[in-house]
Motif scaffolding. Sequence first.
Motif, PDB file in Angstrom:
ATOM      1  N   UNK A 407       0.868  -1.185   0.000  1.00  0.00           N
ATOM      2  CA  UNK A 407       0.000   0.000   0.000  1.00  0.00           C
ATOM      3  C   UNK A 407       0.899   1.227   0.000  1.00  0.00           C
ATOM      4  N   UNK A 408       0.552   2.196  -0.885  1.00  0.00           N
ATOM      5  CA  UNK A 408       1.350   3.412  -1.021  1.00  0.00           C
ATOM      6  C   UNK A 408       0.528   4.607  -0.583  1.00  0.00           C
ATOM      7  N   UNK A 415      -4.327  14.881  -9.182  1.00  0.00           N
ATOM      8  CA  UNK A 415      -4.986  13.586  -9.308  1.00  0.00           C
ATOM      9  C   UNK A 415      -3.889  12.529  -9.524  1.00  0.00           C
ATOM     10  N   UNK A 416      -3.604  11.769  -8.488  1.00  0.00           N
ATOM     11  CA  UNK A 416      -2.446  10.881  -8.516  1.00  0.00           C
ATOM     12  C   UNK A 416      -2.772   9.544  -9.161  1.00  0.00           C
ATOM     13  N   UNK A 417      -1.727   8.973  -9.822  1.00  0.00           N
ATOM     14  CA  UNK A 417      -1.811   7.647 -10.415  1.00  0.00           C
ATOM     15  C   UNK A 417      -0.615   6.820  -9.889  1.00  0.00           C
ATOM     16  N   UNK A 418      -0.849   5.483  -9.785  1.00  0.00           N
ATOM     17  CA  UNK A 418       0.151   4.590  -9.173  1.00  0.00           C
ATOM     18  C   UNK A 418       0.496   3.457 -10.134  1.00  0.00           C
ATOM     19  N   UNK A 419       1.779   3.119 -10.181  1.00  0.00           N
ATOM     20  CA  UNK A 419       2.241   2.008 -11.002  1.00  0.00           C
ATOM     21  C   UNK A 419       3.216   1.157 -10.170  1.00  0.00           C
ATOM     22  N   UNK A 420       3.147  -0.180 -10.403  1.00  0.00           N
ATOM     23  CA  UNK A 420       4.004  -1.120  -9.661  1.00  0.00           C
ATOM     24  C   UNK A 420       4.717  -2.028 -10.671  1.00  0.00           C
ATOM     25  N   UNK A 436      -5.619   4.418 -10.531  1.00  0.00           N
ATOM     26  CA  UNK A 436      -5.971   5.180  -9.324  1.00  0.00           C
ATOM     27  C   UNK A 436      -5.746   4.362  -8.057  1.00  0.00           C
ATOM     28  N   UNK A 437      -5.640   3.036  -8.168  1.00  0.00           N
ATOM     29  CA  UNK A 437      -5.477   2.177  -6.979  1.00  0.00           C
ATOM     30  C   UNK A 437      -4.041   2.267  -6.450  1.00  0.00           C
ATOM     31  N   UNK A 438      -3.970   2.513  -5.165  1.00  0.00           N
ATOM     32  CA  UNK A 438      -2.647   2.573  -4.515  1.00  0.00           C
ATOM     33  C   UNK A 438      -2.293   1.257  -3.810  1.00  0.00           C
ATOM     34  N   UNK A 439      -2.967   0.186  -4.223  1.00  0.00           N
ATOM     35  CA  UNK A 439      -2.756  -1.138  -3.595  1.00  0.00           C
ATOM     36  C   UNK A 439      -2.359  -2.137  -4.681  1.00  0.00           C
ATOM     37  N   UNK A 440      -1.452  -3.066  -4.316  1.00  0.00           N
ATOM     38  CA  UNK A 440      -1.055  -4.137  -5.236  1.00  0.00           C
ATOM     39  C   UNK A 440      -0.651  -5.349  -4.418  1.00  0.00           C
ATOM     40  N   UNK A 441      -0.744  -6.533  -5.062  1.00  0.00           N
ATOM     41  CA  UNK A 441      -0.281  -7.763  -4.414  1.00  0.00           C
ATOM     42  C   UNK A 441       0.479  -8.605  -5.431  1.00  0.00           C
ATOM     43  N   UNK A 442       1.458  -9.357  -4.910  1.00  0.00           N
ATOM     44  CA  UNK A 442       2.302 -10.198  -5.755  1.00  0.00           C
ATOM     45  C   UNK A 442       2.456 -11.566  -5.106  1.00  0.00           C
ATOM     46  N   UNK A 443       2.667 -12.586  -5.968  1.00  0.00           N
ATOM     47  CA  UNK A 443       2.834 -13.955  -5.495  1.00  0.00           C
ATOM     48  C   UNK A 443       4.091 -14.540  -6.172  1.00  0.00           C
ATOM     49  N   UNK A 457       2.724   9.532 -10.175  1.00  0.00           N
ATOM     50  CA  UNK A 457       2.770  10.790 -10.923  1.00  0.00           C
ATOM     51  C   UNK A 457       1.362  11.394 -10.991  1.00  0.00           C
ATOM     52  N   UNK A 458       1.375  12.697 -11.305  1.00  0.00           N
ATOM     53  CA  UNK A 458       0.101  13.389 -11.460  1.00  0.00           C
ATOM     54  C   UNK A 458      -0.541  12.985 -12.797  1.00  0.00           C
ATOM     55  N   UNK A 459      -1.861  12.970 -12.821  1.00  0.00           N
ATOM     56  CA  UNK A 459      -2.605  12.563 -14.024  1.00  0.00           C
ATOM     57  C   UNK A 459      -2.185  13.385 -15.237  1.00  0.00           C
ATOM     58  N   UNK A 460      -1.820  14.682 -14.973  1.00  0.00           N
ATOM     59  CA  UNK A 460      -1.514  15.566 -16.094  1.00  0.00           C
ATOM     60  C   UNK A 460      -0.006  15.678 -16.348  1.00  0.00           C
TER      61      UNK A 460
END
Length: 667
Positions: A407-408, A415-420, A436-443, A457-460
């Motif tokens: 979780x970040x 307007x923030x965007x998240x990448x993992x 837009x999701x600030x959550x990720x899971x990995x296996x 980063x910002x949307x713009x």
Amino acid sequence: MNELLIGYNLKSPQDKDTKININVMNSKKEDLLFKYMIGCNGKWNTLKDFSGNNNVEWIPKQDGRYIVMVQARKKDSPKSFDYVSRDNYVIGDIEEKLISDISINTKNLCIGEKLNLTVNVNKVPLMFRYWIKINNGWEVVKDYSADNTLTWVAKSDGKFEILVECKNVDSENNFDDFETIEFEVEPLKEIQIEDFKCLAGNLIKGEEFVFQVTTVHEEGRDILYKFVKIYENGKFECIQNYSTRSIVNYVENESGNYKLLCFVKDMYSISDFDDRAIINFDVKDYKDIVIKDFTSDLNSPQLCETDVVFKADVEGGKELLYRYIVKGAYAEDSGYIRSSSYIWTSRIPGKYSISLWVKDRAFSGNYEACKNLEFIIDEKSSEPVKIDKVFIDKKDKVLINEEINVIVKASGGTDLRYSFILSKDSIEVKKIDYDVSNYAKFLPDSCGVYKLEIRVKDKYSEREFDSHKLFNIDVLRFIPANINYILIPTKDYFVVGDTVSLEIVSQNSSDTLIKYILKINNHKVEETNYVGQKRYIFVPKYSGKYTVEILAKNKKSDKFFDCKRGVSIDIHECIQLSNTKISCNKLEFKCNNSITFTVSSEHGKDVLYEFFIKENDDWNIVQDYSKKNYYTFIPFAKGEYKILALAKSQYYKGSYEDYDVLKFNVL
């Protein structure tokens, strides 16, 4: 040593007044001169002085046990004699020999070892006197007493001979019987310093230095080490007198150039030292300053009016000062400050160079280390995007197929965007595009070191990212074994025969296997297979340093071990010596009258005693360490005296184990 062969025309025994021819067989094949002597009851007569004759005539006038001695000398030899031989010859009807034989524990000793001699006799009671031949001369080792045993410590090498004289208690003769026995003392093998090094990485004043010496020597010998520190001005200081400790540690409180001189010797060596070595070292006021990292909390480029925090990660020094110099569209200089971070507010767009200078407060120059980074400030102004916190539920090691949740939390922008991005060995394994999701899971499904990159980063924003962070995640097939604690008995003094029990405390105990390796004085004596037992018990049969190496690994591990620990325990030969008391043979003390002080102790083994006398406020050693537990003192002046007795077991390495002090007044 009988180096010449003595012969006779008539065999022993013979009657007195018999003409006996003594001849010598010269097996040396050299041009020799011979001297013939006859001894009886401690008295010696010369039959014939040095000459080239290899025979002489002897007519004994009295009954008795005689010693026939022949000395031989080379014609050009500066010595008194080069060879000597002795033989026994009986004249008359002499009673049965008193001494049946002499037994010794060994005929070959090393310097420092003890010779134990026992005289076996045909009757009792008898009196015994012991002589030893050293440097071609005879010395009394022990005068007449009823003791038929002798203990002698070898202090020099060479060939030796002991003469035992024996007589009846009521005999008026010097001796009634005698026997000799020969033995050899071998020299000590050469001791060499193989390595002399400092174990401390940095030599900084106020910190502890550790130096270690490695020597090549005969196994089983006790080696002594002495360390002398030499200052730049030539002054020297002994920081460890002769001791069996080959590692010396001390704290140096002044910087400068020093030398450390090490002397080594065998404990029983008669030399001042057997080998020596010297090491040079410099002591600094502080560790060298190194800038490990110089970063900013925001990535370049940023917008005007943005607060950028520059952070310095520096090691070394004692009292660090930091200076931040900004060069570009406008200049800014923090001057030297104590803070390792600096906030810079960008005002004018452009390209900037930021320099970091670091030095210790005591340094007089501009800097001791420096580093630069480049930064670009853009035209537009808005609140910068920052990653404030990242929550990863698996902080430590992760197992295969164990889910990782991330979780970040970020701030700034509109307007923030998240990448993992998850990668392994520089190969992308999984990527979650900007959302837009600030959550990720990995296996993760295989072992290795994974790199997790989080981008925000910002949307713009037209950048690849406005802020990012990297994390390394170690994925394992199993959790490696780890030894948390080794529980040992609370006793601080162990002797031969005690039961020593070690207990291992570890995580994942059911999946952990343990291997135990037992060493005595650094020699391996026992090694177990990997077992599930977390307790190890042994009963020491010998004194010495017992080391237990403990290797732990997970049941699934293919390594030799995952974790290694060890514990060392000193096993003593006996209970520590104690309850030392000084007793005296008198109640009143007078000038010119002898006083005998006797010392007794409890426990210990082969106890040695050393005596000091305090007279006129000065302590003086009057009797070095020995088994002699008494000292006789004659005061020549009245006043107050003190006697100090130090006691220790023979094998104890320290200066003493116990002591007692007795004060007395002389009238």
